[in-house]
Write an enzyme that holds these catalytic residues in place. Structure first.
Site, PDB file in Angstrom:
ATOM      1  N   GLY A  40       9.227 -74.952 -57.249  1.00 47.09           N
ATOM      2  CA  GLY A  40       8.233 -73.940 -56.914  1.00 47.09           C
ATOM      3  C   GLY A  40       7.225 -74.381 -55.871  1.00 47.09           C
ATOM      4  O   GLY A  40       7.372 -75.420 -55.220  1.00 47.09           O
ATOM      5  N   VAL A 237     -16.367 -63.414 -42.870  1.00 48.37           N
ATOM      6  CA  VAL A 237     -15.441 -63.349 -41.742  1.00 48.37           C
ATOM      7  C   VAL A 237     -14.999 -61.894 -41.562  1.00 48.37           C
ATOM      8  O   VAL A 237     -14.587 -61.237 -42.513  1.00 48.37           O
ATOM      9  CB  VAL A 237     -14.224 -64.267 -42.004  1.00 48.37           C
ATOM     10  CG1 VAL A 237     -13.164 -64.081 -40.922  1.00 48.37           C
ATOM     11  CG2 VAL A 237     -14.668 -65.724 -42.065  1.00 48.37           C
ATOM     12  N   HIS A 440     -13.644-103.006 -70.325  1.00 47.90           N
ATOM     13  CA  HIS A 440     -14.541-103.443 -69.262  1.00 47.90           C
ATOM     14  C   HIS A 440     -13.793-104.374 -68.325  1.00 47.90           C
ATOM     15  O   HIS A 440     -13.076-105.252 -68.801  1.00 47.90           O
ATOM     16  CB  HIS A 440     -15.742-104.187 -69.857  1.00 47.90           C
ATOM     17  CG  HIS A 440     -16.671-104.709 -68.813  1.00 47.90           C
ATOM     18  ND1 HIS A 440     -17.515-103.882 -68.109  1.00 47.90           N
ATOM     19  CD2 HIS A 440     -16.873-105.961 -68.337  1.00 47.90           C
ATOM     20  CE1 HIS A 440     -18.206-104.609 -67.249  1.00 47.90           C
ATOM     21  NE2 HIS A 440     -17.838-105.880 -67.353  1.00 47.90           N
TER      22      HIS A 440
HETATM   23  P1  NAI Z   1      -9.875 -70.654 -54.532  1.00 49.20           P
HETATM   24  O1  NAI Z   1     -10.009 -69.455 -55.367  1.00 49.20           O
HETATM   25  O2  NAI Z   1      -9.977 -72.016 -55.099  1.00 49.20           O
HETATM   26  O3  NAI Z   1     -10.983 -70.610 -53.368  1.00 49.20           O
HETATM   27  C1  NAI Z   1     -11.063 -69.532 -52.465  1.00 49.20           C
HETATM   28  C2  NAI Z   1     -12.424 -69.587 -51.807  1.00 49.20           C
HETATM   29  O4  NAI Z   1     -12.440 -68.632 -50.767  1.00 49.20           O
HETATM   30  C3  NAI Z   1     -13.558 -69.252 -52.750  1.00 49.20           C
HETATM   31  O5  NAI Z   1     -14.573 -70.199 -52.586  1.00 49.20           O
HETATM   32  C4  NAI Z   1     -13.977 -67.875 -52.278  1.00 49.20           C
HETATM   33  O6  NAI Z   1     -15.336 -67.597 -52.515  1.00 49.20           O
HETATM   34  C5  NAI Z   1     -13.674 -67.958 -50.798  1.00 49.20           C
HETATM   35  N1  NAI Z   1     -13.497 -66.672 -50.138  1.00 49.20           N
HETATM   36  C6  NAI Z   1     -12.883 -65.581 -50.625  1.00 49.20           C
HETATM   37  N2  NAI Z   1     -12.933 -64.590 -49.697  1.00 49.20           N
HETATM   38  C7  NAI Z   1     -13.564 -65.109 -48.617  1.00 49.20           C
HETATM   39  C8  NAI Z   1     -13.914 -64.581 -47.332  1.00 49.20           C
HETATM   40  N3  NAI Z   1     -13.604 -63.344 -46.994  1.00 49.20           N
HETATM   41  N4  NAI Z   1     -14.552 -65.375 -46.447  1.00 49.20           N
HETATM   42  C9  NAI Z   1     -14.872 -66.657 -46.796  1.00 49.20           C
HETATM   43  N5  NAI Z   1     -14.573 -67.189 -47.992  1.00 49.20           N
HETATM   44  C10 NAI Z   1     -13.925 -66.426 -48.891  1.00 49.20           C
HETATM   45  O7  NAI Z   1      -8.498 -70.438 -53.736  1.00 49.20           O
HETATM   46  P2  NAI Z   1      -7.623 -71.427 -52.865  1.00 49.20           P
HETATM   47  O8  NAI Z   1      -8.395 -72.615 -52.439  1.00 49.20           O
HETATM   48  O9  NAI Z   1      -6.979 -70.588 -51.821  1.00 49.20           O
HETATM   49  O10 NAI Z   1      -6.519 -71.907 -53.888  1.00 49.20           O
HETATM   50  C11 NAI Z   1      -5.628 -70.934 -54.459  1.00 49.20           C
HETATM   51  C12 NAI Z   1      -5.228 -71.328 -55.848  1.00 49.20           C
HETATM   52  O11 NAI Z   1      -4.440 -72.474 -55.818  1.00 49.20           O
HETATM   53  C13 NAI Z   1      -6.430 -71.591 -56.708  1.00 49.20           C
HETATM   54  O12 NAI Z   1      -6.426 -70.660 -57.755  1.00 49.20           O
HETATM   55  C14 NAI Z   1      -6.253 -72.971 -57.227  1.00 49.20           C
HETATM   56  O13 NAI Z   1      -6.371 -72.955 -58.624  1.00 49.20           O
HETATM   57  C15 NAI Z   1      -4.838 -73.381 -56.822  1.00 49.20           C
HETATM   58  N6  NAI Z   1      -4.872 -74.729 -56.278  1.00 49.20           N
HETATM   59  C16 NAI Z   1      -5.131 -75.772 -57.095  1.00 49.20           C
HETATM   60  C17 NAI Z   1      -5.209 -77.047 -56.593  1.00 49.20           C
HETATM   61  C18 NAI Z   1      -5.513 -78.157 -57.513  1.00 49.20           C
HETATM   62  O14 NAI Z   1      -5.322 -78.029 -58.719  1.00 49.20           O
HETATM   63  N7  NAI Z   1      -6.008 -79.290 -57.013  1.00 49.20           N
HETATM   64  C19 NAI Z   1      -5.024 -77.331 -55.163  1.00 49.20           C
HETATM   65  C20 NAI Z   1      -4.777 -76.172 -54.413  1.00 49.20           C
HETATM   66  C21 NAI Z   1      -4.703 -74.925 -54.952  1.00 49.20           C
END
Ligand code: NAI
Length: 461
Positions: A40, A237, A440
């Site tokens: 996936g 944006v 530790h």
């Molecule tokens: P996200 O939901 O983490 O962050 C999206 C961000 O974009 C938010 O801060 C939001 O406020 C902002 N946003 C939304 N519309 C916007 C706009 N028009 N202009 C500017 N900012 C805007 O989503 P992301 O980073 O795309 O990740 C997607 C999914 O993938 C998440 O649900 C996450 O859980 C998962 N993911 C998890 C990772 C991990 O576990 N380390 C790594 C990458 C993704």
């Protein structure tokens, strides 16, 4: 037509783990996956490749900036991006072929192609090596999620693209504009910043990492700014377009930004395209998710759904827990996921990790809590590592001392949070953590000290 006890649609972490668990429980299991490689989004174009790039870019940044303080003298440190990308591809290949191995080991029948429901127990598989019809008593939909974009913004897969492309830029962008300061924006922004890009992050909200504990997110914000990432919070944006070999990002109340590449990272949405849900009368909720009950059953008998395609956080390990619980419920009649004990980790440097409730959630719910904190700069191992930024915060119920939330920003926070998840799963008190011997010198001692601090008795501070 072939028949199986269980058919899983999608071989991401939710789907393949569900398939393996079902096979362990004695079912004859099949799995349909449209991509040649199993695993996936997570294994092919998500978690695994991004971690490979985060590791490589971190090594590069360390070699350039941090080795000198250890007394290691290098000549010019160069970047072979092609080689770095090739290594990432090898990491992906090893991971996805690991799933092939698991399928063989567990005698799971794999179908290559796109699955479409014919009725509630029959699925047509097409577009792969052969068209075929499969009948199964139970079917689990584990089709994951796809990239969300902004209204009016077309991803051209080149200048304006998603994380999939940002994992493989063939040269380091001079100026990368990231839209969205969430998991993907900060992780991929970090990769290219370390490799030499100027990185501007535009975030709609007035903070980064929405959903994470605000104090920790603020600290992360300060640290990322120090690293050179430029943030424009409260930035709406309004358009993104390509002009010649540049992209132009327009936003309200400020001049347009010209850059080489734009990474759209504003979230993901459930993936149910062409699944034929109409054929079984399965309606999506207002956010396009498949509705399920506590046992992952949809309103259609014998049809279940797990992972990003249903409610809740879109995380691989959440999908895995759901896959196991769903299958165990089908076979044994029980199976449960404790959503409060699902950690979330942002693999930046330092890492940001969290499990349980945030301070804001506790305040909103009117729950009284006590708070213990401990900075990594007071931890011997962190000093030896020369990684002093960040701290551990433990929130415990004011009356019972039960651990309600743990938030860590610092070195290896993503590994340290596992102890906190176990504590929450076991209903531990902060005193349980405080009285547990932590070796530790380890970073984990910072967790123990934060637990001691809940009762105002941290030793090494
Ligand atoms: P996200 O939901 O983490 O962050 C999206 C961000 O974009 C938010 O801060 C939001 O406020 C902002 N946003 C939304 N519309 C916007 C706009 N028009 N202009 C500017 N900012 C805007 O989503 P992301 O980073 O795309 O990740 C997607 C999914 O993938 C998440 O649900 C996450 O859980 C998962 N993911 C998890 C990772 C991990 O576990 N380390 C790594 C990458 C993704």
């Amino acid at each position: 037509m072939t028949q199986h006890d269980l058919l899983v649609i999608g071989a991401g972490p939710g789907g393949y783990v569900a398939a393996v668990r079902a096979a362990q429980l004695g079912l004859d299991v099949a799995c349909v996956e449209k991509e040649q490689a199993l695993g996936g989004t997570c294994l092919r174009i998500g978690c695994i490749p991004s971690k490979a790039m985060l590791e490589s870019s971190e090594r590069y940044a360390e070699a350039r900036k941090d080795f000198a303080q250890h007394g290691i003298v290098l000549g010019d440190v160069g970047l072979d991006l092609k080689k770095m990308l090739k290594r990432k591809e090898r990491v992906i290949k090893t991971s996805t072929s690991g799933v092939d191995y698991l399928f063989k080991k567990n005698k799971i029948t794999r179908y290559l192609g796109h699955a479409t429901f014919l009725d509630r127990s029959r699925v047509q598989v097409s577009g792969g090596d052969t068209d075929t019809e499969i009948e199964a008593k139970n079917i689990i939909i584990a089709t994951g999620s796809k990239v969300a974009t902004l209204p009016g913004v077309n991803l051209d897969g080149d200048r304006i693209a998603s994380s999939t492309e940002a994992l493989s830029y063939d040269e380091v962008p001079e100026h990368l504009v990231v839209i969205g300061a969430g998991y993907i924006g900060l992780e991929m922004g970090s990769v290219w910043l370390r490799l030499g890009s100027r990185v501007t992050v535009l975030e709609y909200l007035d903070r980064i990492l929405p959903g994470m504990d605000a104090e920790m997110a603020n600290e992360a914000h300060t640290l990322f700014k120090k690293q050179g990432m430029v943030f424009e919070l409260g930035s709406k944006v309004t358009g993104v377009r390509v002009e010649g070999d540049h992209a132009i990002v327009e936003r309200n109340g400020a001049d347009p930004i010209e850059c080489d590449r734009v990474l759209i990272a504003v979230g993901r949405k459930p993936h149910t395209d062409n699944l034929g849900l109409d054929a079984i009368g399965l309606e999506l909720d207002e956010l396009g998710r498949i509705p399920v009950n506590d046992h992952f059953a949809t309103p259609i008998e014998g049809v279940y759904a797990i992972g990003d395609v249903i409610r809740g956080v879109m995380l691989a390990h959440k999908a895995e827990e759901e896959g196991v619980a769903c299958v165990e419920h089908i076979v044994n009649g029980y199976g449960h996921v404790n959503y409060n004990a699902i950690p979330g980790i942002v693999y930046t440097h330092p890492e940001v990790a969290s499990v349980g409730r945030t301070e804001e959630e506790l305040q909103d719910a009117g729950i009284e809590y006590r708070k213990g904190t401990y900075p990594f700069r007071a931890n011997g191992r962190a000093r030896a590592l020369a990684q002093l930024d960040g701290n551990v915060k433990i929130l415990a119920d004011a009356k019972t001392d039960r651990v309600l939330g743990v938030h860590i920003i610092g070195p290896r926070a993503g590994d340290l949070i596992a102890e906190a998840a176990v504590a929450i799963e076991f209903g531990a008190s902060s005193e349980d953590i405080a009285r547990t011997s932590h070796a530790h010198p380890t970073l984990a001692e910072a967790v123990k000290e934060a637990a001691l601090d809940v009762d105002d008795r941290a030793i090494n501070i």
